[in-house]
Design an enzyme around this catalytic site. Structure first.
Site, PDB file in Angstrom:
ATOM      1  N   HIS A  61       0.819  -1.214   0.000  1.00 52.95           N
ATOM      2  CA  HIS A  61       0.000   0.000   0.000  1.00 52.95           C
ATOM      3  C   HIS A  61       0.850   1.261   0.000  1.00 52.95           C
ATOM      4  CE1 HIS A  61       0.530   1.054   4.352  1.00 52.95           C
ATOM      5  NE2 HIS A  61       0.653  -0.254   4.499  1.00 52.95           N
ATOM      6  N   CYS A  69       2.417  -4.952   7.039  1.00 58.08           N
ATOM      7  CA  CYS A  69       2.159  -4.698   5.621  1.00 58.08           C
ATOM      8  C   CYS A  69       3.385  -4.053   4.979  1.00 58.08           C
ATOM      9  CB  CYS A  69       0.943  -3.801   5.454  1.00 58.08           C
ATOM     10  SG  CYS A  69      -0.618  -4.609   5.867  1.00 58.08           S
TER      11      CYS A  69
END
Length: 432
Positions: A333, A352
């Protein structure tokens, strides 16, 4: 992970009598491999690579001035495996020659200074091909040693400033036996990787903290990434990227809510409103929104509430999320914290993977999806509207933890074992 494929049996089953003999046997197996190997040879021939040998008369290693390598040679697959195998042979030869002597710690050394340790530092740099043997005062930090130190720092993931400080000396003092084991560990990781990577794929090097986008055997995009902290590690995993979420909501994982968000809400419930985080009653399709000032954030029931951050410039996912199915609830992301990409060590996330200049990667992923190009990616981001876009064809993604690899110019790269995973890998058949 699969062991089958053009190289599977040769890689897994070869017992090393000695490094040079093993490399020769691997070269023979290249000639005998099936059609996949012939296709790979057309794109990449590891035996024609310009190598930086420690016994060369002058070093060819370059200082990496750019933020990422410009090489088009991928790290995974045959292009990464065979150069790493030869690098291991090189380091075993260095071991036979006696390795290198430890260098005492002390004050940092800068160019132009005189220091008795520089004689040992010169020998250390010559041993691994970072410095060509030369004359002059061995205790003076001259220009040639300065360039060699910067080369050494660059390939060890250190800031290539030429200052010989504690971290640079620590990297120089890692014994050759340890480096050989590190190379063997990463050979095994590459060996166990899927033999069929796909025509297009994304590779995240967790320890190396970079991402590659590969098409038809060439790296078309390489960017820095931020990976998980040591206590919230990014997992090794294989999956397929299925869709892009533009201007996404961030559904705060319960682990992060408990560790990070709820303690702040306990001190100041207004923090949630300032960050655009809504408090929802449950994880169902029609949750009820709750005023954060009406919640007892010290109660156990607070941990069962759903926290969701609205799309905005403060959203922790930034403007895009790259989704792939996995049981770890991780994804690639964007991030509003762009400054962290400028650091050499980038283990700051909660698991992440944050991608530098992520819109470049999104445009690459959608380039074979009808109706999408870079202009449409930018306009969709600018609109601020929530939108999920499925890829026309899912793209494989590989998250792998590599602490050693060889770059396209033959330079051996090492990185810190940030998660202390190398010691868990058994490499007896490769190192004995």
């Amino acid at each position: 992970m699969s062991y089958s494929g053009a190289w599977g049996h040769e890689r897994q089953g070869a017992a090393r009598l000695n490094a040079l003999a093993f490399v020769f046997l691997c070269a023979v197996s290249v000639l005998a491999a099936p059609l996949k190997a012939e296709a790979a040879d057309q794109a990449f021939d590891p035996w024609k690579l310009q190598w930086v040998d420690p016994w060369a008369t002058s070093s060819q290693a370059e200082v990496v001035e750019s933020r990422v390598s410009r090489s088009t040679i991928p790290t995974l697959g045959d292009a990464g495996f065979w150069p790493l195998l030869r690098a291991m042979s090189m380091y075993e030869q260095i071991q036979e020659w006696g390795g290198w002597e430890p260098i005492p710690q002390g004050e940092k050394i800068e160019k132009g200074m005189r220091d008795a340790r520089l004689a040992l530092i010169r020998k250390r740099l010559v041993a691994t091909g970072d410095l060509a043997a030369s004359g002059g005062d061995p205790n003076i930090y001259d220009e040639s040693v300065f360039d060699a130190v910067r080369r050494f720092q660059s390939r060890h993931g250190l800031t290539p400033d030429g200052i010989i400080g504690a971290r640079t000396l620590a990297a120089m003092n890692v014994p050759v036996e340890t480096r050989i084991k590190q190379l063997a560990v990463n050979l095994k990781r590459l060996n166990e990787q899927s033999a069929t990577l796909g025509r297009r794929y994304v590779f995240v090097n967790i320890a190396g903290q970079e991402v590659e986008a590969v098409s038809d055997g060439r790296v078309e995009l390489r960017r820095r990434v931020i990976v998980g902290k040591t206590d919230r590690q990014t997992p090794e995993y294989e999956s397929k990227i299925t869709f892009i979420a533009f201007n996404p909501y961030w559904n705060v994982p319960q682990s992060i809510a408990k560790k990070d968000i709820i303690p702040k809400a306990r001190r100041d419930p207004g923090y949630l409103k300032r960050m655009g985080i809504r408090v929802l009653s449950d994880y169902g399709p029609n949750p009820r929104e709750i005023n954060p000032y009406n919640v007892d954030w010290s109660s156990a029931s607070a941990e069962r509430l759903r926290l969701r951050q609205d799309p905005s410039r403060r959203n922790s996912l930034g403007t895009v999320k790259i989704h792939f199915p996995n049981p770890h609830a991780v994804y690639l992301h964007d991030t509003p914290s762009k400054s962290l990409f400028g650091r050499n060590a980038r283990a700051y996330s909660s698991g992440c993977v944050r991608v530098d200049k992520v819109h470049d990667l999104v445009a690459w992923l959608l380039s074979e999806t009808d109706g999408w190009d870079r202009r449409k990616v930018d306009s969709t981001v600018a609109s601020g509207n929530r939108m999920d876009v499925a890829l026309g064809e899912p793209v494989p993604v590989y998250l792998l933890y590599l602490t050693a690899w060889v770059s396209a110019d033959g330079v051996v790269n090492f990185r810190d074992d940030i998660y202390s995973l190398d010691k868990r890998v058994r490499t007896t058949s490769l190192t004995q």
